[in-house]
Design an enzyme around this catalytic site. Structure first.
Site, PDB file in Angstrom:
ATOM      1  N   ASP A 176      62.028  67.210  82.862  1.00 31.85           N
ATOM      2  CA  ASP A 176      61.809  66.056  82.357  1.00 31.85           C
ATOM      3  C   ASP A 176      60.658  66.066  81.308  1.00 31.85           C
ATOM      4  OD1 ASP A 176      60.830  63.361  81.638  1.00 31.85           O
ATOM      5  OD2 ASP A 176      60.716  63.010  83.767  1.00 31.85           O
ATOM      6  N   ASN A 212      64.380  68.297  70.783  1.00 37.00           N
ATOM      7  CA  ASN A 212      65.194  67.056  70.273  1.00 37.00           C
ATOM      8  C   ASN A 212      65.238  65.805  71.152  1.00 37.00           C
ATOM      9  OD1 ASN A 212      68.171  65.893  69.445  1.00 37.00           O
ATOM     10  ND2 ASN A 212      68.337  66.605  71.714  1.00 37.00           N
ATOM     11  N   TYR A 245      59.607  52.727  68.890  1.00 38.49           N
ATOM     12  CA  TYR A 245      60.180  53.857  68.484  1.00 38.49           C
ATOM     13  C   TYR A 245      59.737  54.381  67.063  1.00 38.49           C
ATOM     14  CZ  TYR A 245      64.526  56.604  67.332  1.00 38.49           C
ATOM     15  OH  TYR A 245      65.328  57.427  66.942  1.00 38.49           O
ATOM     16  N   LYS A 266      58.139  58.226  66.072  1.00 41.89           N
ATOM     17  CA  LYS A 266      58.778  58.986  65.222  1.00 41.89           C
ATOM     18  C   LYS A 266      57.816  58.986  63.771  1.00 41.89           C
ATOM     19  CE  LYS A 266      62.539  59.614  67.482  1.00 41.89           C
ATOM     20  NZ  LYS A 266      62.647  61.091  67.814  1.00 41.89           N
TER      21      LYS A 266
END
Length: 252
Positions: free
Chosen positions: A62, A89, A157, A161
Site C-alpha cells: 500500500d 504511478n 486531486y 498533482k
C-alpha cells in the site's frame, strides 16, 4: 547481480496505466517489480508479462503506508540486487465535489495516496539508487493534466498533482550528485476504466457536460518506456501526452 540487466518497479501495476507500462517495460527488456495493494490484479499483470516471455516479480504494498512501502522495496533489493527505474504511478481519482461539501477524511485519503505515496516510494527508490553500484537510476512520476490546470470542483486531486510537480523538480535537482534522474509524465485521458466516464461527458469549466476524446493506453506505456530507456546523462524532465482534441489547450 549483473549490472547489464535493467530492473524497474511500477506502482499501481495491477491495472490501467500501471499494467500497460509494466508490460511495455518488460517487453523492452526490464525485469519488473509489480507493486500494488491487491494480489489478484498483480498476478494478472505478471501472467501477461510471463506469457510474452518477460520477467516480473510481485511486491505487494500500500503506497500510503510507510512500513508496507519499505518492505516492498527491501524485497526488490533481495530479489533484484538493484533498481534502475521507478515508475511512480499509483494514485486515486477523486470525483467532482464542491469545496463546501468536502469531508476532511476524503481530502486526507486523496493526499495519502497521490502525494504521500509518491514521496514514500520515491524515498525508498532513492535510498537504493544512491547506495548501489553503479550508482544512480531514474524516477518517473505520473503527474496529470491536472498538474497544470484544474477541472471544476477537484481541489484535492488538483492540489496533489501540482505538488507532484514540485516533488519532480526537487528530485531532479537533488539527484544530480548521485546520478538519479527524475521525470514527470502528465497524461490526458488515457483509455482505462478510470476514464470511461469521459466518453459519456464530464463537467467543463463553462458548466457544460461534454464527452472528451481518449487515447489508447499503449501510447502512454510506450512514452514511459522511452523515458526509462534513456541514458542517465539525458532526461525528459516533463512530458505531456494527451488526446489531441481534449480541451486542455483551449478555453472552456
Amino acid at each position: 547481480m549483473s549490472t547489464s540487466k535493467q530492473f524497474a518497479a511500477v506502482t499501481g501495476a495491477g491495472s490501467g496505466i500501471g499494467r500497460a507500462a509494466a508490460i511495455a517495460l518488460a517487453a523492452s527488456g526490464f525485469t519488473v517489480a509489480l507493486i500494488g495493494r491487491t494480489d489478484a490484479p498483480l498476478h494478472e499483470t505478471k501472467a501477461a508479462i510471463d506469457d510474452a516471455g518477460g520477467h516480473a516479480h510481485i511486491a505487494a504494498a500500500d503506497v500510503a503506508d510507510e512500513g508496507s512501502v519499505d518492505a516492498a522495496f527491501a524485497q526488490i533489493v533481495r530479489e533484484f540486487g538493484r533498481l534502475d527505474v521507478l515508475f511512480n504511478n499509483a494514485g486515486r481519482n477523486a470525483g467532482a465535489v464542491p469545496l463546501d461539501e468536502y469531508a476532511l477524511d476524503f481530502w486526507n485519503d486523496v493526499v495519502a495516496t497521490n502525494l504521500t505515496g509518491v514521496f514514500l516510494c520515491a524515498r525508498a527508490a532513492w535510498r537504493i539508487m544512491k547506495n548501489q553500484t553503479p550508482q544512480g537510476g531514474r524516477i518517473i512520476n505520473n503527474g496529470s493534466i491536472s498538474a497544470h490546470s484544474p477541472r471544476p470542483n477537484t481541489i484535492a486531486y488538483t492540489a496533489t498533482k501540482h505538488a507532484v510537480s514540485g516533488i519532480t523538480k526537487s528530485l531532479a535537482l537533488d539527484g544530480r550528485p548521485y546520478r538519479i534522474a527524475c521525470s514527470q509524465i502528465d497524461i490526458g485521458n488515457a483509455a482505462t476504466s478510470l476514464t470511461e466516464r469521459m466518453t459519456r461527458g464530464v463537467l467543463q469549466a463553462d458548466g457544460s457536460v461534454v464527452p472528451e476524446a481518449r487515447i489508447d493506453v499503449s501510447h502512454v506505456a510506450n512514452a514511459v518506456t522511452h523515458i526509462a530507456s534513456l541514458p542517465l546523462e539525458a532526461n525528459v524532465l516533463n512530458m505531456t501526452i494527451m488526446a489531441t482534441t481534449m480541451p486542455f489547450v483551449g478555453r472552456g
